[in-house]
Design an enzyme around this catalytic site. Structure first.
Site, PDB file in Angstrom:
ATOM      1  N   GLY A  18       2.021  -6.824   3.610  1.00 22.35           N
ATOM      2  CA  GLY A  18       1.963  -5.951   2.438  1.00 22.35           C
ATOM      3  C   GLY A  18       0.537  -5.627   2.086  1.00 22.35           C
ATOM      4  CG  ASN A  19      -0.588  -2.394   0.166  1.00 20.79           C
ATOM      5  OD1 ASN A  19      -0.618  -2.217  -1.051  1.00 20.79           O
ATOM      6  ND2 ASN A  19       0.227  -1.716   0.968  1.00 20.79           N
ATOM      7  NE  ARG A  20      -6.337  -8.399  -1.686  1.00 19.69           N
ATOM      8  CZ  ARG A  20      -6.051  -9.698  -1.715  1.00 19.69           C
ATOM      9  NH1 ARG A  20      -5.282 -10.174  -2.679  1.00 19.69           N
ATOM     10  NH2 ARG A  20      -6.542 -10.505  -0.804  1.00 19.69           N
ATOM     11  CB  ALA A  46      -0.847   1.355  -1.219  1.00 18.55           C
TER      12      ALA A  46
END
Ligand code: CTP
Length: 217
Positions: free
Chosen positions: A21-23, A90
């Protein structure tokens, strides 16, 4: 006015307990959904996994998804009906090539993951954008920001691209404030000061509606 908005990260599963995943927190996308609703627009908010509650406005329908593929399918369904598309998510560019059915057990000293490319939601939908539809993308760059953002605008058939600054303290992932520049197809660059994401969302929505009205009225 009907708006399609993507927001938040995507989670790409690796096994039943792990994901890539990402932030992204979804704050900017959710603030945009609220700001569009405040103008009377109907919003379909397609959200990756975030900790935020769905926007309270009855004008916002929140669809929760997890992966890029699920986000694409939900967006593709809403896109033909929307006047304005805003891609604030995102999205993970790659996902694990296989998803293990059972938890991956620890083995050797190193572990190599094979990743395959995800669908580019904005670029794919951009190919079927009708003349009276208006698309806004986001870009986050660390080098040659304006050139890369300008390239993305054309490649993904955006009418506007919102360029996130990574150089400024208080801007970007996780912060309550953001600083952006907006680029249009004519090459014009509009700079927005560092401000609360909620305030910035109202300013961006005003700009988007203004440009939409100028082009398609
Ligand atoms: N985007 C999307 N689907 C993807 C990747 C990106 O819809 N699979 C959208 C984002 O929501 C954003 C825009 O495309 O509006 C730009 O995303 P970004 O990650 O900066 O662009 P990439 O095409 O992934 O380019 P790169 O990572 O090479 O900079």
């Amino acid at each position: 006015m009907r708006v399609l908005l993507t927001a938040g990260p995507t989670y790409e599963p690796l096994d039943p307990v792990r994901f890539l995943g990402n932030r992204s927190t979804g704050k900017m996308g959710y603030a945009l959904a609220e700001a569009f609703a405040a103008t009377g627009a109907t919003v379909t908010l397609i959200s990756g996994p975030v900790a935020l509650p769905p926007p309270a406005s009855p004008l916002v329908t929140t669809v929760r998804v997890e992966t890029a593929q699920q986000m694409y399918e939900a967006a593709a369904q809403a896109a033909p009906l929307a006047d304005i598309w805003v891609f604030a998510a995102a999205v993970a560019d790659y996902r694990p090539a296989t998803v293990a059915a059972e938890k991956i057990k620890k083995a050797g000293e190193t572990l190599t993951l094979e990743l395959v490319k995800n669908v580019d939601i904005a670029a794919t939908l951009g190919q079927s954008k009708r003349a009276e539809q208006f698309a806004v993308g986001f870009a986050l760059e660390t080098t040659d920001e304006l050139a890369h953002a300008q390239d993305k605008l054309h490649r993904k058939n955006f009418d506007l691209v919102v360029l996130n600054s990574l150089r400024d303290a208080g801007a970007g992932f996780g912060h309550d404030t953001n600083k952006v520049a907006v680029l249009d197809r004519a090459g014009q660059v509009l700079n927005f000061e560092l401000q609360a994401k909620s305030e910035l969302a109202h300013a961006l929505v005003a700009l988007i509606l203004n440009r939409y009205a100028a082009v398609y009225a």
